[in-house]
Scaffold this active site. Structure first.
Site, PDB file in Angstrom:
ATOM      1  N   LYS A 169      33.538  39.534  42.818  1.00  0.00           N
ATOM      2  CA  LYS A 169      32.469  38.806  41.783  1.00  0.00           C
ATOM      3  C   LYS A 169      31.109  38.864  42.468  1.00  0.00           C
ATOM      4  O   LYS A 169      30.311  39.633  42.009  1.00  0.00           O
ATOM      5  CB  LYS A 169      32.649  37.854  41.173  1.00  0.00           C
ATOM      6  CG  LYS A 169      33.848  38.042  39.752  1.00  0.00           C
ATOM      7  CD  LYS A 169      34.110  37.092  39.059  1.00  0.00           C
ATOM      8  CE  LYS A 169      34.637  38.164  38.189  1.00  0.00           C
ATOM      9  NZ  LYS A 169      35.440  36.157  37.171  1.00  0.00           N
TER      10      LYS A 169
ATOM     11  N   LYS B 153      39.103  48.693  38.851  1.00  0.00           N
ATOM     12  CA  LYS B 153      39.570  48.260  37.381  1.00  0.00           C
ATOM     13  C   LYS B 153      38.292  48.160  35.991  1.00  0.00           C
ATOM     14  O   LYS B 153      36.847  47.710  37.015  1.00  0.00           O
ATOM     15  CB  LYS B 153      40.060  47.166  38.326  1.00  0.00           C
ATOM     16  CG  LYS B 153      40.147  45.660  36.616  1.00  0.00           C
ATOM     17  CD  LYS B 153      40.112  44.403  37.330  1.00  0.00           C
ATOM     18  CE  LYS B 153      39.233  43.323  36.890  1.00  0.00           C
ATOM     19  NZ  LYS B 153      39.438  42.297  34.972  1.00  0.00           N
TER      20      LYS B 153
ATOM     21  N   LYS C 154      34.456  43.862  32.747  1.00  0.00           N
ATOM     22  CA  LYS C 154      32.733  44.108  32.148  1.00  0.00           C
ATOM     23  C   LYS C 154      32.303  43.863  33.124  1.00  0.00           C
ATOM     24  O   LYS C 154      30.922  43.993  33.149  1.00  0.00           O
ATOM     25  CB  LYS C 154      33.549  42.225  31.186  1.00  0.00           C
ATOM     26  CG  LYS C 154      33.216  42.587  30.284  1.00  0.00           C
ATOM     27  CD  LYS C 154      33.539  41.505  29.157  1.00  0.00           C
ATOM     28  CE  LYS C 154      34.656  40.804  28.474  1.00  0.00           C
ATOM     29  NZ  LYS C 154      35.797  39.747  29.541  1.00  0.00           N
TER      30      LYS C 154
HETATM   31  P1  ADP Z   1      36.555  41.111  32.890  1.00  0.00           P
HETATM   32  O1  ADP Z   1      37.035  41.564  34.365  1.00  0.00           O
HETATM   33  O2  ADP Z   1      36.265  42.375  31.862  1.00  0.00           O
HETATM   34  O3  ADP Z   1      35.400  40.223  32.821  1.00  0.00           O
HETATM   35  P2  ADP Z   1      38.509  39.519  31.745  1.00  0.00           P
HETATM   36  O4  ADP Z   1      38.609  38.635  33.198  1.00  0.00           O
HETATM   37  O5  ADP Z   1      37.597  39.045  30.624  1.00  0.00           O
HETATM   38  O6  ADP Z   1      37.687  40.892  31.658  1.00  0.00           O
HETATM   39  O7  ADP Z   1      39.921  39.541  31.592  1.00  0.00           O
HETATM   40  C1  ADP Z   1      40.214  39.517  29.863  1.00  0.00           C
HETATM   41  C2  ADP Z   1      41.723  39.993  30.180  1.00  0.00           C
HETATM   42  O8  ADP Z   1      41.958  40.809  30.662  1.00  0.00           O
HETATM   43  C3  ADP Z   1      42.620  38.943  31.426  1.00  0.00           C
HETATM   44  O9  ADP Z   1      43.509  38.830  31.159  1.00  0.00           O
HETATM   45  C4  ADP Z   1      42.557  40.429  32.407  1.00  0.00           C
HETATM   46  O10 ADP Z   1      43.668  40.240  32.887  1.00  0.00           O
HETATM   47  C5  ADP Z   1      42.860  41.046  31.091  1.00  0.00           C
HETATM   48  N1  ADP Z   1      42.042  42.526  32.080  1.00  0.00           N
HETATM   49  C6  ADP Z   1      40.790  42.618  32.375  1.00  0.00           C
HETATM   50  N2  ADP Z   1      40.526  44.473  32.720  1.00  0.00           N
HETATM   51  C7  ADP Z   1      41.376  44.430  33.004  1.00  0.00           C
HETATM   52  C8  ADP Z   1      42.745  45.472  33.486  1.00  0.00           C
HETATM   53  N3  ADP Z   1      41.203  46.939  33.504  1.00  0.00           N
HETATM   54  N4  ADP Z   1      43.512  46.329  33.386  1.00  0.00           N
HETATM   55  C9  ADP Z   1      44.248  44.941  32.564  1.00  0.00           C
HETATM   56  N5  ADP Z   1      43.973  43.704  32.348  1.00  0.00           N
HETATM   57  C10 ADP Z   1      42.528  43.223  32.274  1.00  0.00           C
HETATM   58  N1  TRP Z   2      40.501  33.953  34.178  1.00  0.00           N
HETATM   59  C1  TRP Z   2      40.270  34.685  32.697  1.00  0.00           C
HETATM   60  C2  TRP Z   2      40.024  35.717  33.054  1.00  0.00           C
HETATM   61  O1  TRP Z   2      38.643  35.874  33.363  1.00  0.00           O
HETATM   62  C3  TRP Z   2      39.806  33.853  31.829  1.00  0.00           C
HETATM   63  C4  TRP Z   2      40.715  32.524  31.466  1.00  0.00           C
HETATM   64  C5  TRP Z   2      40.269  31.216  31.517  1.00  0.00           C
HETATM   65  C6  TRP Z   2      42.804  32.564  31.178  1.00  0.00           C
HETATM   66  N2  TRP Z   2      41.042  30.554  31.540  1.00  0.00           N
HETATM   67  C7  TRP Z   2      42.342  30.662  30.731  1.00  0.00           C
HETATM   68  C8  TRP Z   2      43.496  33.430  30.726  1.00  0.00           C
HETATM   69  C9  TRP Z   2      44.001  30.326  30.597  1.00  0.00           C
HETATM   70  C10 TRP Z   2      44.525  32.561  31.067  1.00  0.00           C
HETATM   71  C11 TRP Z   2      44.986  31.367  31.216  1.00  0.00           C
HETATM   72  O2  TRP Z   2      40.489  37.059  32.585  1.00  0.00           O
END
Ligand code: ADP
Ligand code: TRP
Length: 321
Positions: free
Chosen positions: A110, A189, A192
Site C-alpha cells: 500500500k 490484483k 480499490k
Molecule cells: P480492496 O483491495 O479493493 O481495498 P478490500 O481490502 O476492502 O479490497 O477487500 C475486501 C475483501 O475483498 C477482502 O476479503 C479481500 O480479500 C477481497 N478482495 C479484494 N480484492 C480482491 C480480489 N482482487 N480478488 C479476490 N478477493 C479480493
Molecule cells: N483487512 C480486510 C481487507 O482489507 C478487511 C477486514 C477488516 C476484515 N477486519 C476484518 C476481514 C476482519 C475479515 C475479518 O479486506
C-alpha cells in the site's frame, strides 16, 4: 460455528470484493452463525473525506443486502458502532511483536502505491485481529490477499492464550482455492487502492469504459493465444456460462479471439449478471432509514457478543481491578 468477515467502505465495491468475500459470505449464511460488517475504522487509513466515508459506508451496506445478505439470518453492522474493538486493539497491540507487523506485505504494497505510511496503516492487522477475536470467530472467509493478516490474527490469539490462559478462539481463514485473486483491468490484483477495478454497480456507460480499459496484448485476431495468461479471459471466465466459455477458450487456442468483441460481450454479461441486485440496491439507496435501522439492530447484537469477550479479557489481564 461462527463465520465472520469485514469489508472496507473505502470506495465502490468491485467484482474482486464480490468473488473474494461477499459471495462466499452470502453462501455461508446457513452454514453457521454469520457475522458480516463494514470496517469503517480500517477505511480511515486511506480515506480522509468525511462525506465520501459516510456515503460509502451506507452504500456498502446497500450493496451487501442487494447481493443477497439477509439481515435476519446474520449479524450485520458497522465496525465503529461497537467501539470495544479499539479497546481490544490496544490490549493486543501491547503483546504484538513489531517483527510480526514488519513482515506484512500489505503495508509495504500500500505504501508503494502511494497510501500514506501512517501508524494506523502499519497497525491495521492488529485492528483486524481485534475484529476477529472480539467476536470469537472460527472461520474468516477472505480473498487470498488477506491470508497473511489471518496468520497475524492467529499468532496474536495464540500468544494471548499462552500468556493469560485460554481466552480466544484461534480463527481459520477460508480462501477459495479456485478463485484466489480476481485480476484487475491491468492484470494486478483488483483493488480499490490500485485504480484497476470493475465496480459491481456501475452505470452502463461507466461499466463499458472500465471493461474497455482491460489491458490485452497486441497479437492479431487470428493468432492463437494462451487464455490462462490473458487478463480479459480471466475476468470473462468468472461470468460467462460454461458453454460460452468452452467456445471462447477454443477461439483463444485456435485463433480468432477478437478482444474488442469479447469486451463488448463481457459488458452485456456483467450488466445482466448484476441486474436483479442492481434493482434491489436502487431501492435500498433510496431508503437510508431502512439501512440505518438494519445496521442499528445488527450493532446491538454484535455488541452483546463483544461485551462478553471484552469483560473476560479485562479480567484476564488485570485491567478490571
Ligand atoms: P480492496 O483491495 O479493493 O481495498 P478490500 O481490502 O476492502 O479490497 O477487500 C475486501 C475483501 O475483498 C477482502 O476479503 C479481500 O480479500 C477481497 N478482495 C479484494 N480484492 C480482491 C480480489 N482482487 N480478488 C479476490 N478477493 C479480493
Ligand atoms: N483487512 C480486510 C481487507 O482489507 C478487511 C477486514 C477488516 C476484515 N477486519 C476484518 C476481514 C476482519 C475479515 C475479518 O479486506
Amino acid at each position: 460455528m461462527r463465520i465472520l468477515s469485514g469489508i472496507q467502505p473505502s470506495g465502490k465495491l468491485h467484482v474482486g470484493n464480490y468473488f473474494g468475500m461477499m459471495k462466499p459470505m452470502i453462501e455461508n449464511m446457513d452454514r453457521g452463525e454469520l457475522y458480516a460488517f463494514i470496517v469503517n475504522f480500517h477505511a480511515l487509513t486511506s480515506v480522509q473525506d468525511k462525506e465520501a466515508l459516510r456515503r460509502d459506508t451506507l452504500e456498502a451496506a446497500a450493496d451487501f443486502l442487494a447481493l443477497g445478505l439477509d439481515p435476519e439470518r446474520c449479524v450485520f453492522w458497522v465496525q465503529s458502532d461497537v467501539p470495544e474493538v479499539t479497546e481490544l486493539m490496544w490490549y493486543l497491540s501491547s503483546l504484538t511483536p513489531m517483527g510480526l507487523l514488519e513482515r506484512c506485505h500489505s503495508y509495504k504494497d500500500k505504501v508503494a502505491k502511494g497510501i500514506a505510511a501512517t501508524h494506523g496503516l502499519f497497525s491495521y492487522p492488529v485492528l483486524m485481529a481485534a475484529d476477529i477475536l472480539l467476536y470469537q470467530a472460527d472461520i474468516v472467509p477472505v480473498g487470498k490477499d488477506q491470508k497473511q493478516h489471518l496468520e497475524v490474527a492467529r499468532d496474536i490469539a495464540i500468544k494471548f492464550n499462552n500468556s493469560f490462559g485460554d481466552t480466544f478462539v484461534v480463527p481459520e481463514a477460508q480462501i477459495s482455492e479456485t478463485l484466489a485473486t480476481v485480476p484487475g483491468t491491468d492484470g494486478q490484483k483488483m483493488s480499490k487502492s490500485y485504480g484497476n477495478t470493475i465496480g459491481i454497480f456501475l452505470s452502463q456507460k461507466e461499466l463499458k469504459k472500465r471493461v474497455m480499459a482491460i489491458v490485452t496484448d497486441a497479437s492479431p485476431v487470428e493468432a492463437p493465444k494462451d487464455p490462462d495468461t490473458c487478463n480479459l479471459y480471466n475476468i470473462f471466465k468468472l461470468f460467462a456460462s460454461a458453454e460460452r466459455l468452452v467456445e471462447v477458450h477454443d477461439l483463444y487456442v485456435g485463433g480468432g479471439a477478437a478482444y474488442g468483441y469479447l469486451k463488448l460481450e463481457l459488458v452485456d454479461i456483467l450488466w445482466e449478471y448484476f441486474r436483479e441486485a442492481r434493482e434491489k440496491r436502487d431501492a435500498f439507496i433510496a431508503d437510508h432509514g431502512y439501512l440505518r435501522e438494519v445496521l442499528a439492530k445488527g450493532a446491538e447484537k454484535a455488541r452483546q457478543k463483544a461485551s462478553s469477550t471484552i469483560d473476560l479479557v479485562r479480567e484476564r489481564i488485570g485491567i478490571r481491578y
